[in-house]
Motif scaffolding. Structure first.
Motif, PDB file in Angstrom:
ATOM      1  N   ARG A 290       0.773  -1.248   0.063  1.00  0.00           N
ATOM      2  CA  ARG A 290       0.037  -0.191  -0.112  1.00  0.00           C
ATOM      3  C   ARG A 290       0.836   1.343   0.076  1.00  0.00           C
ATOM      4  O   ARG A 290       0.504   2.397  -0.234  1.00  0.00           O
ATOM      5  N   LEU A 291       2.102   1.223   0.343  1.00  0.00           N
ATOM      6  CA  LEU A 291       3.190   2.122   0.387  1.00  0.00           C
ATOM      7  C   LEU A 291       4.266   1.843  -0.481  1.00  0.00           C
ATOM      8  O   LEU A 291       4.383   0.457  -0.497  1.00  0.00           O
ATOM      9  N   SER A 292       5.000   2.450  -0.982  1.00  0.00           N
ATOM     10  CA  SER A 292       6.269   2.200  -1.846  1.00  0.00           C
ATOM     11  C   SER A 292       7.236   1.497  -0.904  1.00  0.00           C
ATOM     12  O   SER A 292       7.680   1.908   0.087  1.00  0.00           O
ATOM     13  N   TYR A 293       7.601   0.226  -1.096  1.00  0.00           N
ATOM     14  CA  TYR A 293       8.594  -0.523  -0.267  1.00  0.00           C
ATOM     15  C   TYR A 293       9.871   0.214  -0.298  1.00  0.00           C
ATOM     16  O   TYR A 293      10.747  -0.155   0.798  1.00  0.00           O
ATOM     17  N   THR A 294      10.098   0.767  -1.294  1.00  0.00           N
ATOM     18  CA  THR A 294      11.716   1.469  -1.274  1.00  0.00           C
ATOM     19  C   THR A 294      11.762   2.534   0.108  1.00  0.00           C
ATOM     20  O   THR A 294      12.747   2.912   0.288  1.00  0.00           O
ATOM     21  N   GLN A 295      10.453   3.016   0.407  1.00  0.00           N
ATOM     22  CA  GLN A 295      10.748   3.922   1.667  1.00  0.00           C
ATOM     23  C   GLN A 295      11.003   3.307   2.996  1.00  0.00           C
ATOM     24  O   GLN A 295      11.407   3.943   3.972  1.00  0.00           O
TER      25      GLN A 295
END
Length: 315
Positions: A290-295
């Motif tokens: 649901r959020l960018s995993y790169t963060q």
């Protein structure tokens, strides 16, 4: 008729036959076969009848699995007075079928979905649009050679075993809880795998595992993946927290695998569009990003358990 634990060997294609028993959670349909060198596409249908001709008389299909080799993706859909909205893998996801090679497909009937593994690896999940209790027919059509079809009537447990890999160094041992650490390399990447082992306390109520970023040390900011193991309810709740607000919970699992005072090994794999969780070498659940995993830059564990070790691998 398809009998539980009675394999059908080298059937002619198209293959259409009825299940002798109503499907229930825990039933697993296993299909072993080979993709011909010039294959274009094939399909596996869990249907509500035997008519597979593409016309007005076609039987409804609860689950349509359709690998397409010219496009390198697998379409999933439901047919009921016409096709519904199609589901397909993201462009970057792995297409596990290859012309000229063998395969094994395992379809587990879960209470809310079909869970599909290909060659012993979790592949896709398809939420029921037609009640699974109405399914009475298996159809295998198209460009495929089938060696064996088998219906398991097993207990409701994961059919997707994964070998437990060696946990390489560096590794930390006998950790205090709450435990928090920075992801190796400072950032989650596709293929990053987090390993941990532990033992819930004898009177454990719950423990949480979080992949997050932002916030102060010891206090999560945005939580991209929250997994809450709850012993009283025997549930594993997954969610995401953005700016202090929780989203919609996900609670579907094959079975509750944690027990008080019992050791476990767990790994969390970051894939292109989801996290996949294994416990003691068995598939447990997946969770779409649901959020960018790169963060994500940190990993945290808290609650009623002893934590023995933790390490992170990068692909």
């Amino acid at each position: 008729m398809l009998l539980p634990m009675q394999p059908v060997l080298k059937p002619a294609i198209p293959f259409v036959d009825k299940f002798i028993k109503e499907l229930h959670p825990g039933h697993i349909v296993v299909i072993n076969g080979t993709i011909p060198p010039a294959a274009n596409k094939f399909e596996i249908n869990l249907a509500l009848g035997v008519n597979y001709e593409d016309n007005d008389q076609r039987s409804p299909i609860a689950f349509h699995l359709n690998p397409r080799f010219d496009q390198n993706y697998t379409a999933r859909n439901t047919f009921q007075n016409g096709w519904g909205p199609e589901e397909s893998n993201s462009p970057n996801s792995v297409f596990p079928f290859h012309r000229g090679q063998t395969f094994e497909i395992m379809i587990l009937i879960a209470p809310d979905s079909y869970m599909v593994a290909v060659n012993e690896k979790h592949y896709v999940k398809y939420v029921h649009r037609i009640p699974y209790q109405q399914v009475n027919t298996l159809q295998v059509l198209g460009d495929v050679v089938v060696d064996r079809i088998l219906v398991h009537e097993g207990p409701y447990s994961a059919p997707m075993p994964q070998p437990v890999p060696k946990i390489p160094p560096p590794m930390t041992y006998n950790l205090s809880v709450p435990f928090e650490t920075v992801i190796t390399g400072g950032q989650m990447r596709e293929g990053t795998t987090i390993y941990m082992s532990g033992r819930p306390n004898a009177a454990a109520d719950r423990f949480n595992v979080d992949l997050f970023f932002g916030g102060e040390y010891g206090r999560a900011g945005d939580v991209a993946f929250h997994m809450s193991v709850r012993f009283a309810e025997r549930l594993i709740v997954r969610n995401t927290n953005i700016n202090g607000c929780w989203g919609q919970e996900e609670r579907d699992i094959f079975k509750f695998v944690f027990e008080p005072n019992t050791n476990f090994d767990m790994k969390i794999i970051c894939e292109t569009n989801q996290f996949v969780v294994f416990v003691n070498g068995q598939y447990l659940c997946n969770y779409l990003h649901r959020l960018s995993y790169t963060q994500i830059d940190r990993f945290r564990v808290e609650g009623d358990l002893k934590m023995f070790n933790n390490t992170t691998n990068e692909s």
